[in-house]
Design a protein around this motif. Structure first.
Motif, short mmCIF file in Angstrom:
data_model
loop_
_atom_site.label_atom_id
_atom_site.label_comp_id
_atom_site.label_asym_id
_atom_site.label_seq_id
_atom_site.Cartn_x
_atom_site.Cartn_y
_atom_site.Cartn_z
N ASP A 20 42.98 35.06 51.12
CA ASP A 20 42.10 34.57 52.14
C ASP A 20 41.16 33.49 51.98
O ASP A 20 40.11 33.50 52.55
CB ASP A 20 41.35 36.12 52.39
CG ASP A 20 40.56 36.54 51.42
OD1 ASP A 20 40.54 36.17 50.43
OD2 ASP A 20 39.85 37.51 51.56
N ARG A 126 37.28 38.26 50.95
CA ARG A 126 36.31 37.47 51.78
C ARG A 126 35.16 38.47 51.82
O ARG A 126 33.77 37.98 51.96
CB ARG A 126 36.53 36.90 52.81
CG ARG A 126 35.72 36.07 53.50
CD ARG A 126 36.34 35.25 54.92
NE ARG A 126 36.99 36.44 55.67
CZ ARG A 126 37.64 36.27 56.61
NH1 ARG A 126 38.25 34.74 56.94
NH2 ARG A 126 38.14 37.17 57.62
N THR A 127 35.27 39.74 52.29
CA THR A 127 34.06 40.64 52.50
C THR A 127 33.49 41.05 51.43
O THR A 127 32.25 41.22 51.40
CB THR A 127 34.75 42.03 53.08
OG1 THR A 127 35.50 41.66 54.14
CG2 THR A 127 33.58 42.72 53.82
N VAL A 137 42.58 45.39 53.00
CA VAL A 137 43.88 44.86 52.92
C VAL A 137 44.68 45.33 51.63
O VAL A 137 45.77 45.59 51.90
CB VAL A 137 43.90 43.52 53.13
CG1 VAL A 137 45.17 42.69 53.01
CG2 VAL A 137 43.22 43.00 54.49
MG LIG Z 1 39.11 41.22 53.57
#
Ligand SMILES: [Mg+2]
Ligand SMILES: Nc1ncnc2c1ncn2[C@@H]1O[C@H](COP(=O)(O)OP(=O)(O)O)[C@@H](O)[C@H]1O
Length: 157
Positions: A20, A126-127, A137
Motif C-alpha cells: 500500500d 497505511r493505517t 488486510v
Molecule cells: Mg490498510
C-alpha cells in the motif's frame, strides 16, 4: 496416525508482494526480494487501488478538502501510477501491477491469476495502528489464502 504427504516437494516459482506504499509494507517488499532471489522465483509487486467510498474515506487528512469525485479519482490514479513507478525503479527485478478493487480480495485474486506460490506482506499498512496485532488486510489474507503467507513486521525506527 499417518501424515498426509504431498507427492512432490513444494516449489516457489512466483512470489506476490502486495504494497500500500506505506513504511509497513516496505520490509515486506525487501523480504519478498530476498525470498524470491533465494528461490530463483519471479517477484510480482502489487498495489490494489481502493476507489470505494470506504477506501477513499480512509485516506490521510491531506485529502480532506474533497474535490469533485471524478477529479479525486483521477488524482488517486495518477498518484498510484507515480508510486508504483517508484517501486519499479527501486526493485528493478520485480514486475509491478496495479489493480482497482477491494485490497483484501484483490490480493487473493491476483495471487491466483499470476500463479503465486507465496505471498509476502506487511503486518501493518497505511493505517498504522501499531497496537493492533494485525492490520485488517493482512488478517483477511492470512485467513483466506490457500498458499502460504509470510507476514513481516515493520522495522523499528
Ligand atoms: Mg490498510
Ligand atoms: N491496497 C493495498 N494494496 C496492496 N497491498 C496492501 C494494500 N493494503 C494493505 N496491503 C498489504 O497489507 C499489509 C498490511 O496492511 P493492512 O492490513 O491494511 O494494515 P493497516 O490496517 O495498518 O493499514 C501492508 O503492509 C501491505 O503489504
Amino acid at each position: 496416525m499417518t501424515t498426509a504427504r504431498r507427492q512432490t516437494a513444494p516449489r516457489v516459482k512466483r512470489v506476490l508482494a502486495p504494497t500500500d506504499f506505506s513504511p509497513g509494507a516496505e520490509s515486506a517488499l525487501q523480504w519478498g526480494t530476498s525470498v524470491s532471489a533465494a528461490f530463483d522465483a519471479e517477484l510480482v509487486m502489487l498495489n490494489v487501488l481502493d476507489l470505494s467510498l470506504a477506501g477513499v474515506a480512509g485516506l490521510p487528512t491531506g485529502f480532506a478538502a474533497m474535490p469533485a469525485a471524478a477529479e479525486l479519482i483521477g488524482r488517486l490514479r495518477a498518484e498510484t501510477k507515480t508510486e508504483i513507478a517508484k517501486i519499479a525503479a527501486r526493485y528493478p527485478k520485480a514486475t509491478t501491477l496495479v489493480r482497482e478493487g477491494i485490497p483484501r480480495t484483490g490480493i487473493l485474486d491476483v495471487a491466483r491469476e499470476v500463479g503465486a506460490d507465496l505471498i509476502v506482506m506487511g503486518t501493518h499498512g497505511r493505517t498504522g495502528l501499531a497496537h493492533i496485532f494485525f492490520g485488517s488486510v493482512a488478517e483477511y489474507v492470512v485467513r483466506h489464502s490457500r498458499i502460504p503467507v509470510l507476514t513481516v513486521r515493520q522495522e523499528e525506527g
